[in-house]
Motif scaffolding. Structure first.
Motif, short mmCIF file in Angstrom:
data_model
loop_
_atom_site.label_atom_id
_atom_site.label_comp_id
_atom_site.label_asym_id
_atom_site.label_seq_id
_atom_site.Cartn_x
_atom_site.Cartn_y
_atom_site.Cartn_z
N ILE A 72 0.84 -1.20 0.00
CA ILE A 72 0.00 0.00 0.00
C ILE A 72 0.87 1.24 0.00
O ILE A 72 0.60 2.21 -0.72
CB ILE A 72 -0.96 -0.02 1.21
N PHE A 73 1.92 1.25 0.80
CA PHE A 73 2.83 2.40 0.83
C PHE A 73 3.50 2.58 -0.52
O PHE A 73 3.63 3.71 -1.00
CB PHE A 73 3.87 2.22 1.93
N ASP A 74 3.94 1.48 -1.15
CA ASP A 74 4.54 1.58 -2.48
C ASP A 74 3.54 2.14 -3.48
O ASP A 74 3.90 2.97 -4.32
CB ASP A 74 5.03 0.21 -2.94
N ALA A 75 2.30 1.70 -3.40
CA ALA A 75 1.28 2.20 -4.33
C ALA A 75 1.07 3.70 -4.14
O ALA A 75 0.96 4.46 -5.12
CB ALA A 75 -0.03 1.46 -4.11
N MET A 76 1.03 4.13 -2.88
CA MET A 76 0.83 5.56 -2.63
C MET A 76 2.03 6.39 -3.10
O MET A 76 1.86 7.44 -3.72
CB MET A 76 0.58 5.80 -1.14
N THR A 77 3.24 5.93 -2.82
CA THR A 77 4.40 6.71 -3.21
C THR A 77 4.60 6.70 -4.73
O THR A 77 4.98 7.71 -5.30
CB THR A 77 5.68 6.20 -2.51
N ILE A 78 4.32 5.58 -5.38
CA ILE A 78 4.44 5.54 -6.84
C ILE A 78 3.37 6.41 -7.48
O ILE A 78 3.63 7.13 -8.45
CB ILE A 78 4.39 4.09 -7.34
N GLY A 79 2.18 6.39 -6.93
CA GLY A 79 1.12 7.28 -7.44
C GLY A 79 1.48 8.73 -7.25
O GLY A 79 1.29 9.57 -8.14
N PHE A 80 2.02 9.07 -6.08
CA PHE A 80 2.45 10.44 -5.83
C PHE A 80 3.60 10.82 -6.75
O PHE A 80 3.64 11.95 -7.26
CB PHE A 80 2.85 10.58 -4.36
N ALA A 81 4.52 9.89 -7.00
CA ALA A 81 5.63 10.16 -7.92
C ALA A 81 5.11 10.39 -9.34
O ALA A 81 5.60 11.27 -10.05
CB ALA A 81 6.63 9.02 -7.89
N GLY A 82 4.13 9.59 -9.75
CA GLY A 82 3.55 9.79 -11.08
C GLY A 82 2.88 11.15 -11.21
O GLY A 82 3.01 11.83 -12.24
N ILE A 83 2.18 11.57 -10.17
CA ILE A 83 1.55 12.90 -10.20
C ILE A 83 2.61 13.98 -10.23
O ILE A 83 2.48 14.98 -10.95
CB ILE A 83 0.59 13.05 -9.00
#
Length: 153
Positions: A72-83
């Protein structure tokens, strides 16, 4: 803490504009614009590719019965990085690229998870006692039968 966020909202765009000017002077206007467009394309690809991979990893963790905290943390950080990659700016792109490195994400997860307590809960409901409701039978309780009520849409 709120002052730091307000200061960040004011300083970050100013720093991004300064970086645009510096990079534009160093490599030219068209290569600078090409880098910004490349960042948008890479950001959208990262959101698509990495996001699907993380969702599959979370699904396998849940089916195995483990808490998918790291996923979940990886998903959030990767999503934030994509944004951050989609947003125009070189500072945000640098932060985004750092968030895409698995070692950086692991370090962030370890440093943040040491301050957080995870509590597992269940989704089942159990009634204790004989099952009778102590509110039934009181004068302020209105007890309706099955044919005495209706549900309005």
């Amino acid at each position: 803490m709120g002052r730091f966020f307000a200061l960040g909202f004011i300083l970050l765009p100013l720093l991004e504009i300064a970086m645009f000017i510096l990079v534009g002077q160093a490599i030219g206007v068209l290569p600078t614009l090409a880098l910004v467009i490349l960042g948008v394309l890479v950001g959208s690809l990262v959101l698509r590719q990495q996001g699907l991979g993380i969702i599959n990893r979370m699904r396998s963790n849940v089916s195995a019965g483990t808490l998918p905290g790291q996923a979940i943390f990886d998903a959030m950080t990767i999503g934030f990085a994509g944004i951050l990659l989609i947003l125009p700016g070189f500072i945000s792109d640098i932060v985004a690229l750092l968030l895409l490195v698995p070692a950086v994400r692991h370090w962030l997860y370890k440093s943040l998870s040491s301050r957080i307590t995870v509590v597992e809960t269940t989704t089942t409901w159990r009634q204790q006692g004989d099952g009778s409701d102590p509110r039934i039978g009181r004068p302020e309780t209105i007890d309706l039968g099955d044919d005495n009520w209706r549900r309005d849409p």
